[in-house]
Scaffold this motif. Structure first.
Motif, PDB file in Angstrom:
ATOM      1  N   THR A 119      12.059  -1.605   8.357  1.00  0.00           N
ATOM      2  CA  THR A 119      10.776  -1.000   7.993  1.00  0.00           C
ATOM      3  C   THR A 119      10.561   0.340   8.699  1.00  0.00           C
ATOM      4  OG1 THR A 119       9.708  -2.379   9.677  1.00  0.00           O
ATOM      5  CG2 THR A 119       9.666  -3.199   7.428  1.00  0.00           C
TER       6      THR A 119
ATOM      7  N   SER B 133      18.104  -3.112   0.436  1.00  0.00           N
ATOM      8  CA  SER B 133      17.526  -2.807   1.740  1.00  0.00           C
ATOM      9  C   SER B 133      18.608  -2.225   2.661  1.00  0.00           C
ATOM     10  CB  SER B 133      16.933  -4.073   2.346  1.00  0.00           C
ATOM     11  OG  SER B 133      17.867  -5.137   2.260  1.00  0.00           O
TER      12      SER B 133
ATOM     13  N   PRO C  24       5.698  -1.823  -6.110  1.00  0.00           N
ATOM     14  CA  PRO C  24       6.645  -2.813  -5.586  1.00  0.00           C
ATOM     15  C   PRO C  24       7.000  -3.928  -6.571  1.00  0.00           C
ATOM     16  CG  PRO C  24       4.475  -3.213  -4.697  1.00  0.00           C
ATOM     17  CD  PRO C  24       4.345  -1.987  -5.538  1.00  0.00           C
TER      18      PRO C  24
ATOM     19  N   GLU D 144       8.015   2.265  -0.402  1.00  0.00           N
ATOM     20  CA  GLU D 144       6.800   1.617   0.098  1.00  0.00           C
ATOM     21  C   GLU D 144       7.063   0.171   0.539  1.00  0.00           C
ATOM     22  OE1 GLU D 144       7.795   1.632  -2.872  1.00  0.00           O
ATOM     23  OE2 GLU D 144       6.516   0.608  -4.320  1.00  0.00           O
ATOM     24  N   THR D 145       8.205  -0.406   0.146  1.00  0.00           N
ATOM     25  CA  THR D 145       8.477  -1.799   0.522  1.00  0.00           C
ATOM     26  C   THR D 145       9.245  -1.844   1.836  1.00  0.00           C
ATOM     27  OG1 THR D 145      10.472  -1.805  -0.861  1.00  0.00           O
ATOM     28  CG2 THR D 145       8.441  -2.669  -1.839  1.00  0.00           C
TER      29      THR D 145
ATOM     30  N   GLY E 152       6.549 -11.208  -3.955  1.00  0.00           N
ATOM     31  CA  GLY E 152       6.316  -9.988  -3.185  1.00  0.00           C
ATOM     32  C   GLY E 152       4.850  -9.601  -3.248  1.00  0.00           C
ATOM     33  N   TYR E 153       4.581  -8.350  -2.994  1.00  0.00           N
ATOM     34  CA  TYR E 153       3.196  -7.857  -2.946  1.00  0.00           C
ATOM     35  C   TYR E 153       2.478  -8.047  -4.287  1.00  0.00           C
ATOM     36  CZ  TYR E 153      -0.710  -4.679  -2.337  1.00  0.00           C
ATOM     37  OH  TYR E 153      -1.957  -4.143  -2.278  1.00  0.00           O
TER      38      TYR E 153
ATOM     39  N   GLU F 264      10.124  -6.847   0.727  1.00  0.00           N
ATOM     40  CA  GLU F 264      10.771  -6.354  -0.485  1.00  0.00           C
ATOM     41  C   GLU F 264       9.923  -6.601  -1.727  1.00  0.00           C
ATOM     42  OE1 GLU F 264      11.839  -8.594   1.594  1.00  0.00           O
ATOM     43  OE2 GLU F 264      13.737  -7.968   2.503  1.00  0.00           O
ATOM     44  N   SER F 265      10.293  -5.882  -2.804  1.00  0.00           N
ATOM     45  CA  SER F 265       9.534  -5.937  -4.057  1.00  0.00           C
ATOM     46  C   SER F 265       9.529  -7.334  -4.677  1.00  0.00           C
ATOM     47  CB  SER F 265      10.160  -4.969  -5.068  1.00  0.00           C
ATOM     48  OG  SER F 265      11.524  -5.296  -5.297  1.00  0.00           O
TER      49      SER F 265
ATOM     50  N   ILE G  97       4.323  -1.393   2.935  1.00  0.00           N
ATOM     51  CA  ILE G  97       4.144  -2.821   2.671  1.00  0.00           C
ATOM     52  C   ILE G  97       4.939  -3.676   3.643  1.00  0.00           C
ATOM     53  CG2 ILE G  97       4.477  -4.681   0.978  1.00  0.00           C
ATOM     54  CD1 ILE G  97       3.796  -2.656  -1.200  1.00  0.00           C
TER      55      ILE G  97
END
Ligand code: AMP
Ligand code: MG
Length: 352
Positions: A155, A145, A98, A36-37, A199-200, A182-183, A179
């Motif tokens: 992404t 990543s 995340p 999701e990231t 992050g998120y 990154e986390s 998202i």
């Protein structure tokens, strides 16, 4: 090596479709997969030889540790000798999700995965494909990543193929990530939980669960010149960088737009290719250069989501000067600015 690209419908797939990918992981190979990231480049994290291949494919410095991806909280007992209660509380609230936690590593985790550190980074991603792949491979999947080291994180599966085609066994294309950055990384090995990478999941969200949370001083903008050593080794590199020279403008928005218009016109006249990172609220006010709308200020998740793709588009277009608006370093804006500042090498112009 020919990299296989396999499409997979996140919302509706048969576990059998993941068999080949899971077998590659079991055999010590490399599979890029959606989370999701951002897209991750996965290998069996408990096999030092497999983890080494990740560093080679990405051109990643060997002191930059990897995050282990798990599908069940019970893995924490196996990966860490000392799991604090806060880890279970955070897992309960935010996993799958995340958030990456730093814990003291157990003997099972090779130093080749942790960059020589006594600690290990662990996350349970919130993506059905990722979770199924982890379960089916029976591995804890080390996955940074899935980009070439130093380029913006991927992404989409296309971004992964652009960077790593020919260098890895397979890419699972599960579409666009949710998202886009990154986390959040939180270190749970010290006296206070400490954010090493925003992050998120924001500081205030973590504080609701574990009380006071600190921020690693090295990631704050005001400390950028003091040569502080970030506790997440990866944060010291000029990460996420586009090929063009990126400058961020902060201050009065009307004056920023006027300044960017002036600089863009001047530099285009001098033969430069100029890109502008704008928002829905401002994009029609830029009169020169290639204007990309990264997202809307009314929902900063759209900005997080679009940021890396815009940086890569400018690379593809051969843009050599990029001007970006800034965002308030608050909640998700803190993570966005962290990535933008690193992409700009901390080149910020203040306009009154
Ligand atoms: P990436 O997966 O490409 O976003 O990179 C992983 C990030 O996690 C890097 O910034 C690493 O420095 C950080 N990280 C991984 N393991 C640790 C650890 N044991 N201690 C601190 N930071 C870590
Ligand atoms: Mg990375």
């Amino acid at each position: 090596m020919v990299t296989r690209l396999q499409f997979i419908d996140k919302n509706q797939f048969d576990i059998k479709e993941l068999k080949e990918a899971a077998d590659i992981i079991k055999d010590g190979g490399l599979v890029a997969f959606p989370t999701e990231t951002v897209y991750g480049l996965g290998a069996d994290g408990l096999k030092e030889e497999a983890a080494k291949k990740i560093y080679a494919a990405k051109g990643r410095p060997s002191d930059n540790p990897l995050i282990l991806h798990i599908a069940d909280v019970s893995a924490l007992e196996e990966l860490s000798t000392k799991v604090p209660k806060s880890a279970y509380d955070l897992a309960e609230k935010f996993w799958p999700g995340p958030l990456t936690m730093i814990l003291n590593k157990s003997g099972k985790v090779p130093y080749g995965t942790t960059g020589g550190l006594e600690t290990v980074a662990v996350r349970m991603p919130n993506d059905e494909v990722a979770l199924a792949l982890i379960k089916m491979s029976g591995a804890y999947i080390a996955a940074p990543s899935a980009n070439t080291s130093g380029r913006p994180s991927p992404t989409t599966a296309k971004h992964v193929m652009d960077d790593l085609s020919g260098k890895i066994d397979m890419v699972l294309d599960g579409g666009q990530v949710g998202i886009g950055i990154e986390s959040t990384i939180v270190d749970l090995t010290g006296e206070y939980p400490t954010i090493l990478r925003p992050g998120y999941i924001t500081k205030s969200m973590l504080e609701e669960v574990v009380g006071e949370v600190r921020l690693d001083a090295a990631i704050l903008k005001e400390n950028k010149d003091k040569n502080l050593k970030p506790k997440a080794p990866g944060m010291k590199y000029k990460h996420y960088a586009p090929k063009g020279d990126l400058t961020i403008f902060e201050g009065n928005m009307e004056h920023i737009i006027a300044k960017i218009n002036e600089l863009a016109a001047e530099n285009i006249a001098n033969g430069q290719k100029v890109g502008i990172i704008a928002t829905t609220e401002t994009s029609d006010q830029y009169k020169h250069g290639i204007v990309k709308t990264v997202g809307t200020r009314a929902d900063e998740l759209t900005v997080a989501h679009g940021l890396y793709a815009v940086l890569r588009e400018f690379d593809d277009l051969g843009v050599n000067l990029i001007y970006a608006e800034s965002f308030e370093e608050y909640e998700l804006g803190q993570a966005i600015m962290n990535r933008l500042l690193k992409a700009a090498g901390y080149d910020v112009v203040h306009i009154n």
